[in-house]
Design a protein around this motif. Structure first.
Motif, PDB file in Angstrom:
ATOM      1  N   GLY A 567      35.777  41.247  41.404  1.00  0.00           N
ATOM      2  CA  GLY A 567      35.343  40.977  40.032  1.00  0.00           C
ATOM      3  C   GLY A 567      34.102  40.106  40.003  1.00  0.00           C
ATOM      4  O   GLY A 567      33.196  40.312  39.185  1.00  0.00           O
ATOM      5  N   THR A 568      34.046  39.119  40.897  1.00  0.00           N
ATOM      6  CA  THR A 568      32.859  38.268  40.994  1.00  0.00           C
ATOM      7  C   THR A 568      31.650  39.079  41.430  1.00  0.00           C
ATOM      8  O   THR A 568      30.548  38.955  40.863  1.00  0.00           O
ATOM      9  N   ALA A 571      30.540  41.346  38.552  1.00  0.00           N
ATOM     10  CA  ALA A 571      29.902  40.574  37.476  1.00  0.00           C
ATOM     11  C   ALA A 571      28.474  40.201  37.864  1.00  0.00           C
ATOM     12  O   ALA A 571      27.549  40.270  37.037  1.00  0.00           O
ATOM     13  N   LYS A 572      28.285  39.821  39.118  1.00  0.00           N
ATOM     14  CA  LYS A 572      26.931  39.510  39.594  1.00  0.00           C
ATOM     15  C   LYS A 572      26.030  40.740  39.534  1.00  0.00           C
ATOM     16  O   LYS A 572      24.875  40.673  39.085  1.00  0.00           O
ATOM     17  N   VAL A 605      29.518  31.724  37.947  1.00  0.00           N
ATOM     18  CA  VAL A 605      29.794  32.973  38.674  1.00  0.00           C
ATOM     19  C   VAL A 605      28.968  33.046  39.955  1.00  0.00           C
ATOM     20  O   VAL A 605      29.465  33.488  41.000  1.00  0.00           O
ATOM     21  N   LYS A 615      37.191  31.578  39.419  1.00  0.00           N
ATOM     22  CA  LYS A 615      36.141  32.258  38.664  1.00  0.00           C
ATOM     23  C   LYS A 615      36.643  33.376  37.757  1.00  0.00           C
ATOM     24  O   LYS A 615      35.847  34.022  37.087  1.00  0.00           O
ATOM     25  N   THR A 616      37.949  33.614  37.737  1.00  0.00           N
ATOM     26  CA  THR A 616      38.458  34.772  36.996  1.00  0.00           C
ATOM     27  C   THR A 616      37.981  34.784  35.553  1.00  0.00           C
ATOM     28  O   THR A 616      37.437  35.796  35.066  1.00  0.00           O
ATOM     29  N   ASN A 619      34.154  35.422  35.355  1.00  0.00           N
ATOM     30  CA  ASN A 619      33.821  36.832  35.597  1.00  0.00           C
ATOM     31  C   ASN A 619      34.107  37.656  34.350  1.00  0.00           C
ATOM     32  O   ASN A 619      33.330  38.529  33.961  1.00  0.00           O
ATOM     33  N   SER A 623      31.209  39.454  32.167  1.00  0.00           N
ATOM     34  CA  SER A 623      31.260  40.915  32.082  1.00  0.00           C
ATOM     35  C   SER A 623      31.364  41.369  30.634  1.00  0.00           C
ATOM     36  O   SER A 623      30.660  42.291  30.206  1.00  0.00           O
TER      37      SER A 623
END
Length: 639
Positions: A567-568, A571-572, A605, A615-616, A619, A623
């Motif tokens: 997910g991280t 998102a990046k 993030v 970071k959940t 993210n 997003s």
């Protein structure tokens, strides 16, 4: 579309709808006295007094919707075990009834203008195409969409367009020329399970009901596919389906596993165990490389911003592969752990009953299982001794209840209870002091969490407003229960069902959810928490009911894949691929989002010093802001 004003449905409106929904199947239409009914790839159910359009997969009675409705009225919806969306036009009452299955597997949207018309469809785009519908983004929906929630959010009737609504799952609407009335029809009656007493009785019944749920879904399908992550849910679906196909001498199932190439989400060991036992046609796929294109495609198909925290390049890759394999159905174990839960709420049940001896045993059972790593209790959990683990976990469980007990009891009674707990659990004074000191320190430390990045101007301009939701229906069951219905019937679950329905319709296969079978859901609610808890293992119905079908490594599995790392990464990737598109101050996203807060989220993030597990929410926030920015940027100029 039903008109109350005497006008005809225009050929232009009809042609637009047919063009937009043609991917759902061949159209059948029927003129009625005040409009037109159309069904795409489904059924037209006609009676002398009632006409119906139906998109349904029925797993119980084969009687028609109109026959059942004429005989029993809206109660008939509750008598069905089915995934369905149905609209019935009552010729005598000049009233439209629209209903939807209990968990919203089949989507159903509508627009209503009093004294003029009502129109309904499986996709919002068909309603947006009507010449009399003014399309305007619903900013009130943005607040819910962009706020990190710490509890289950009830599913709401509002959509991302003003004046276009969704029929609530487990509900029906009754539409006349003057008004729309919303009613819940789902009535959960668990008396049919009153004869069950032993744990094995519940597990055996789960085996039978779940097998039937899978069997009825694969029915006459020619080519069956199934998600296979290696978890208990997807493995249960895949293994039961292949067992049935083998017994029926039908073609082998196609299983699909998504490899993110991230170590924390690697489940190859468990997938391999299923493949070696059942020998499916197995496909390993990877998320589509172009994440932005995937998001834009979903935004278009779904008529709203992407829903999943991990972009649907994840899901589109499976649907593409399933399409190439010729699958006409894709089974999924999506969120089976809300229907057949861990049962860890059994511990809360023991606390509420002040059964300290029983709680001591349950805590010991829970932490003694190998492979259980409770980082939320202690960051160095794996390094602790057995006694230290028990002490920390017992204090964690008891401590969360202490504030409530302190308020409810007199000081002498509270002190006596605390001394009793200390004796039964063998807690040291130093451990209790350390626990309370940490709680006080955490309470005094400033809360730096960001729950949303909405600007103050947006919050003032778009205040919160009440909407119709599933909250009341969930509350009728939740009172006094440790298995609240809102863990199953909530916004996240229903929207996932809707989005997968749209993806499947586009790629030519039906998404189906055996865990969301009405009988399976109600058995899960009826099962005592102690049975679910299964001496600390959790999910006792699956582990015991399917132990002869699942590989032993799946039955004994306690871990879950962790997709925060992926997910991280996604998102990046999303940010790097899109931030220039909405960097200009004139982009509509900045009428919603505070740029300073947004940049703080981006920093978190991308900051490698911050552990991934923390970071959940960031993210998720990053997003979703980007999803919404892309959706707003893709709207027609006049919207």
């Amino acid at each position: 579309m039903i008109r109350f004003d005497g006008q005809d449905v225009t050929e232009t409106d009809k042609a637009r709808i047919i063009d937009l929904l043609k991917h759902r199947g061949e159209v059948t239409s029927r003129l009625v006295d005040r409009g037109i009914l159309m069904v795409f790839g489904g059924e037209m159910d006609l009676n002398t007094t009632t006409y119906a359009t139906v998109d349904a997969d029925v797993y119980s009675s084969n009687q028609s919707f109109t026959t059942n409705f004429i005989r029993n009225g809206p109660i008939s919806f509750n008598e069905l075990n089915a995934d369905f969306a149905v609209a019935l036009w009552d010729l005598n009452q000049k009233t439209l009834f629209c209903a939807r299955d209990i968990l919203g597997v089949k989507p159903l949207y509508y627009v209503y203008q009093p004294e003029r018309f009502v129109a309904f469809a499986s996709e919002i785009k068909a309603l947006l195409a009507l010449r009399e519908v003014i399309t305007r983004p619903n900013e009130h929906k943005f607040r819910e969409y962009l706020t990190w929630a710490t509890d289950y959010v009830p599913y709401g009737a509002e959509t991302f367009y003003e004046n276009i609504y969704s029929v609530l799952p487990g509900h029906y609407i009754q539409v006349s020329s003057q008004a729309v009335q919303v009613h819940a029809y789902w009535h959960i009656d668990l008396k049919k399970y009153s004869g069950l007493s032993r744990s094995e009785d519940y597990s055996t019944l789960f085996h039978d009901l779940f097998t039937e749920a899978v069997d009825r879904r694969i029915g006459e399908k020619k080519n069956v596919g199934s998600h296979l992550s290696g978890g208990l849910d997807s493995s249960s679906v895949s293994c039961v389906a292949q067992a049935l196909l083998s017994h029926q001498q039908r073609p082998t199932i196609h299983t699909f596993n998504i490899d993110t190439e991230q170590p924390s989400a690697d489940e190859k060991e468990y997938v391999r165990a299923v493949v070696e036992q059942w020998h499916p046609h197995h496909h390993t796929v990877r998320p589509l490389a172009d994440i932005v294109d995937s998001v834009l495609k979903i935004n278009h198909l779904f008529d709203r911003p992407e829903h999943f925290i991990i972009p649907s390049s994840f899901h589109l890759s499976v649907s593409l592969e399933a399409q190439q394999a010729g699958c006409d159905i894709l089974l999924t174990g999506h969120d089976g752990d809300s229907v057949i839960p861990t049962g860890f709420d059994f511990i809360d049940e023991l606390v509420d009953a002040t059964d300290w001896e029983g709680l001591k045993i349950a805590c010991q059972q829970f932490i003694d299982l190998p492979g259980r790593n409770l980082l939320y209790v202690s960051e160095n959990w794996s390094e602790l001794s057995k006694d230290a683990k028990f002490e920390k976990y017992a204090l964690y469980i008891i401590g969360t209840n202490m504030k409530k007990r302190f308020r409810e009891q007199s000081i002498p009674n509270f002190s006596a209870m605390l001394l009793k707990q200390k004796r039964i659990f063998g807690l040291s004074s130093s451990a209790i002091f350390a626990y309370f000191f940490k709680r006080i320190r955490d309470r005094l430390s400033p809360n730096r969490f960001i729950n949303n990045a909405l600007s103050e101007d947006f919050k003032q301009r778009v205040p919160e407003r009440a909407q119709r939701t599933t909250k009341a229906l969930a509350a009728t069951w939740a009172e006094g229960q440790h298995k609240p219905l809102n863990e199953i019937l909530n916004s996240t679950n229903v929207l996932c069902n809707e989005q997968m329905n749209h993806i499947g319709a586009y790629y030519g296969h039906q998404y189906s959810f055996p865990f969301f079978d009405k009988n399976v859901v109600e058995l899960g609610l009826a099962t005592p928490l102690a049975v679910h808890f299964d001496k600390g293992r959790g999910r006792g119905l699956i582990r015991n009911g399917l132990r002869d079908i699942l590989p032993p490594t799946i039955v004994s599995r306690l871990t879950k894949a962790n997709f925060v790392e992926y997910g991280t990464l996604s998102a990046k990737q999303l940010y790097e691929a899109t931030h220039e598109q909405f960097a200009a101050p004139s982009h509509p996203i900045w009428a919603v989002i505070d740029r300073t807060l947004f940049l703080r989220i981006v920093h978190i993030v991308f900051d490698q010093r911050i552990p991934v597990r923390r970071k959940t929410r960031y993210n998720w926030l990053l997003s979703r802001i980007i999803y919404l920015a892309l959706w707003l940027g893709s709207l027609p100029k006049e919207v």
